[in-house]
Design a protein around this motif. Structure first.
Motif, PDB file in Angstrom:
ATOM      1  N   THR A 189      72.583  10.521  19.876  1.00 31.71           N
ATOM      2  CA  THR A 189      73.425  11.634  20.308  1.00 31.71           C
ATOM      3  C   THR A 189      74.822  11.139  20.657  1.00 31.71           C
ATOM      4  O   THR A 189      74.976  10.087  21.297  1.00 31.71           O
ATOM      5  N   VAL A 192      69.546  18.442  12.988  1.00 33.12           N
ATOM      6  CA  VAL A 192      70.775  18.240  13.733  1.00 33.12           C
ATOM      7  C   VAL A 192      71.004  19.454  14.637  1.00 33.12           C
ATOM      8  O   VAL A 192      70.969  20.597  14.186  1.00 33.12           O
ATOM      9  N   VAL A 228      73.697  21.078  17.461  1.00 28.89           N
ATOM     10  CA  VAL A 228      75.071  20.991  17.961  1.00 28.89           C
ATOM     11  C   VAL A 228      75.231  21.915  19.163  1.00 28.89           C
ATOM     12  O   VAL A 228      74.861  23.093  19.107  1.00 28.89           O
ATOM     13  N   LEU A 287      82.026  18.919  21.475  1.00 30.70           N
ATOM     14  CA  LEU A 287      80.756  19.199  20.810  1.00 30.70           C
ATOM     15  C   LEU A 287      79.776  18.044  20.973  1.00 30.70           C
ATOM     16  O   LEU A 287      80.162  16.878  20.890  1.00 30.70           O
ATOM     17  N   TRP A 288      78.518  18.407  21.203  1.00 30.87           N
ATOM     18  CA  TRP A 288      77.427  17.438  21.244  1.00 30.87           C
ATOM     19  C   TRP A 288      76.711  17.468  19.899  1.00 30.87           C
ATOM     20  O   TRP A 288      76.346  18.533  19.406  1.00 30.87           O
ATOM     21  N   TYR A 289      76.492  16.294  19.321  1.00 32.13           N
ATOM     22  CA  TYR A 289      75.773  16.187  18.053  1.00 32.13           C
ATOM     23  C   TYR A 289      74.496  15.402  18.302  1.00 32.13           C
ATOM     24  O   TYR A 289      74.523  14.197  18.574  1.00 32.13           O
ATOM     25  N   TRP A 293      75.813   7.450  13.122  1.00 34.28           N
ATOM     26  CA  TRP A 293      75.842   8.738  13.809  1.00 34.28           C
ATOM     27  C   TRP A 293      76.968   8.740  14.845  1.00 34.28           C
ATOM     28  O   TRP A 293      76.851   8.150  15.901  1.00 34.28           O
TER      29      TRP A 293
END
Length: 386
Positions: free
Chosen positions: A162, A182, A184, A171-173, A141
C-alpha cells in the motif's frame, strides 16, 4: 351397616401404617439427597467433573483425566474424536506502519515471524526477503513521491502492499493480497500536511486508512466506511497509535517530545492515560509495541542520536519498569517487530548507509544480522506471508 359389623374394615387400622411409610420415604429421600450433595462437593473440590478450561481450552474428563484437544466429549469417554481443525495463527497481526498490534487466540499454532522488507522510492519496488512460512517477493507498487503504509486492509492475515499518494486530494492505493484487486481511497489533503496512518481503530481485524492533521485524527473505518474524527494532540506532536489497553483496537495516542510524554485516549473506556519517559533525551522517535508479550503495547522511544549512549527506552506494561538498552548507532532507523515469532516485539535497527538489519531475538537474546536493502530504501518489515 353398624360399626363393628362383619365385612367392614375400620380406617383407623391403616392410618398409623400410612403415616409411618411417609416418614420413612422422606427420611430415605433426604439421606440420598445428602449423600448426592456430599458427593458433588467431593467431586467438585477435587476437580473430578469433566470440564473445558475457558481460558486455555484444556479438556479434562472424569476424575481429572486429561483429554486430547480433539476429544469429542468430556462427559462421554466413548465418544469419537473430533476431526483435526484447520491450523490457526497464535496471534492475529495488524500492522500500523512498523508498529505491531497483537490479539491472542486460544489453542492456536505458532505463526511465522515478520518478514524483512524494504520499499525503493526510486523505482517503487517492494523487496520482501521472506523466511519460514513466507517466500521472497518483488513487487512494483508506488511512485517516487508516494509514502509506504503497509497494513492488512482486507483482513486475510497478510500485509498488503500500500502507498499513499500525496496530492490534492491524496489517494491510497491498496493491492489486496487476498484477491489481487486494487482498492483506491481518497483520504487526505496535501495542503494540510496530513500524515498517513494505518491501524485497526474499530477492532474488525482490518487496518483502517487514516490521517493525522495538526492534532486531529480522520479515520475511515473499514467496518462500515464511516468517518471517525477526534482532536487529540497538536501540530507539533507525533502520532503513535497502538493497542495500549489490550482490547484489540488501536488507541489514539501521541508523543509530545517537549514534555517527554505519551498521551493516550483509550478505546476500552474512553479515559486518558499518560506516561512519561523522563530519562529519554529530546529528539527521540516513538516506537510503541508489545515488547514484553502481555498483549498490550509498551510506551517506548528510540534515540537516533544516542545522546546518552542508550538508544532504547521501554516502559513495560507488564510491570511498569523502565528498560534501557544500547542497540544501534547514530543515524540508524528503528524497525521493531516480532522477527522470531515468539509473540514479543524484538529490538531491531536498519542501517541506511549499508542496508544491514541488526536484530536482537527476544526469545533468547541472540543477535541476527542480515543485509537487505541499499542506501535510499525505506524499511517496511511486516507479516507479508506470500
Amino acid at each position: 351397616m353398624q360399626s363393628g359389623s362383619k365385612g367392614e374394615i375400620p380406617m383407623s387400622l391403616f392410618a398409623p401404617t400410612t403415616a409411618e411409610s411417609h416418614r420413612k420415604l422422606i427420611y430415605g429421600a433426604s439421606a440420598c439427597a445428602l449423600v448426592v450433595f456430599i458427593g458433588f462437593g467431593v467431586f467438585a473440590n477435587n476437580g473430578w467433573f469433566p470440564h473445558t478450561d475457558s481460558l486455555t481450552g484444556k479438556k479434562t474428563g472424569w476424575f481429572g483425566h486429561e483429554l486430547p484437544k480433539n476429544a469429542g466429549s468430556t462427559w462421554n469417554p466413548l465418544a469419537a474424536p473430533l476431526p483435526t481443525p484447520t491450523p490457526q495463527l497464535s496471534k492475529e497481526y495488524i500492522y500500523a506502519g512498523q508498529r505491531l498490534l497483537a490479539v491472542e487466540d486460544a489453542n492456536a499454532n505458532a505463526s511465522p515471524p515478520a518478514d524483512l522488507a524494504v520499499w525503493r522510492p526510486s523505482s517503487g519496488v517492494w523487496y520482501v526477503l521472506g523466511g519460514p512460512g513466507s517466500q521472497q517477493v518483488t513487487r512494483e507498487w508506488g511512485s517516487s513521491t508516494a509514502i509506504p503504509v503497509p497494513g492488512d486492509y482486507d483482513g486475510d492475515g497478510k500485509t498488503d502492499f500500500t502507498v499513499y499518494g500525496v496530492g490534492t486530494p491524496s489517494l491510497w492505493y491498496i493491492l489486496n493480497s487476498s484477491n489481487g484487486q486494487v482498492v483506491v481511497h481518497e483520504w487526505g489533503w496535501q495542503g494540510y500536511d496530513d500524515k498517513p496512518l494505518s491501524a485497526d481503530f474499530d477492532g474488525d481485524g482490518k487496518s483502517d486508512v487514516a490521517v493525522y492533521r495538526n492534532g486531529t485524527w480522520y479515520v475511515k473505518k473499514s467496518s462500515d466506511s464511516q468517518t471517525l474524527s477526534i482532536t487529540w494532540g497538536t501540530s507539533s506532536d507525533v502520532p503513535a497509535p497502538a493497542d495500549y489497553d489490550g482490547d484489540g483496537k488501536a488507541d489514539f495516542a501521541f508523543w509530545r517530545d517537549s514534555d517527554h510524554l505519551f498521551c493516550v485516549y483509550r478505546s476500552s473506556d474512553g479515559q486518558m492515560q499518560l506516561a512519561t519517559i523522563g530519562s529519554a533525551p529530546s529528539g527521540v522517535t516513538p516506537v510503541p509495541a508489545d515488547y514484553d508479550g502481555d498483549g498490550k503495547a509498551d510506551f517506548a522511544v528510540f534515540d537516533p542520536n544516542m545522546v546518552n549512549v542508550y538508544a532504547w527506552y521501554i516502559l513495560q506494561s507488564s510491570n511498569s519498569a523502565l528498560a534501557i538498552y544500547e542497540w544501534g548507532e547514530p543515524g540508524d532507523k528503528p524497525v521493531p517487530n516480532d522477527y522470531d515469532g515468539d509473540g514479543k516485539c524484538d529490538r531491531a535497527i536498519w542501517r541506511p548507509s549499508t542496508g544491514v538489519w541488526y536484530i536482537i531475538n527476544s526469545h533468547d537474546a541472540s543477535t541476527r544480522t542480515v543485509e537487505w536493502g541499499i542506501p535510499g530504501d525505506i524499511p517496511v518489515p511486516a507479516y507479508y506471508r506470500r
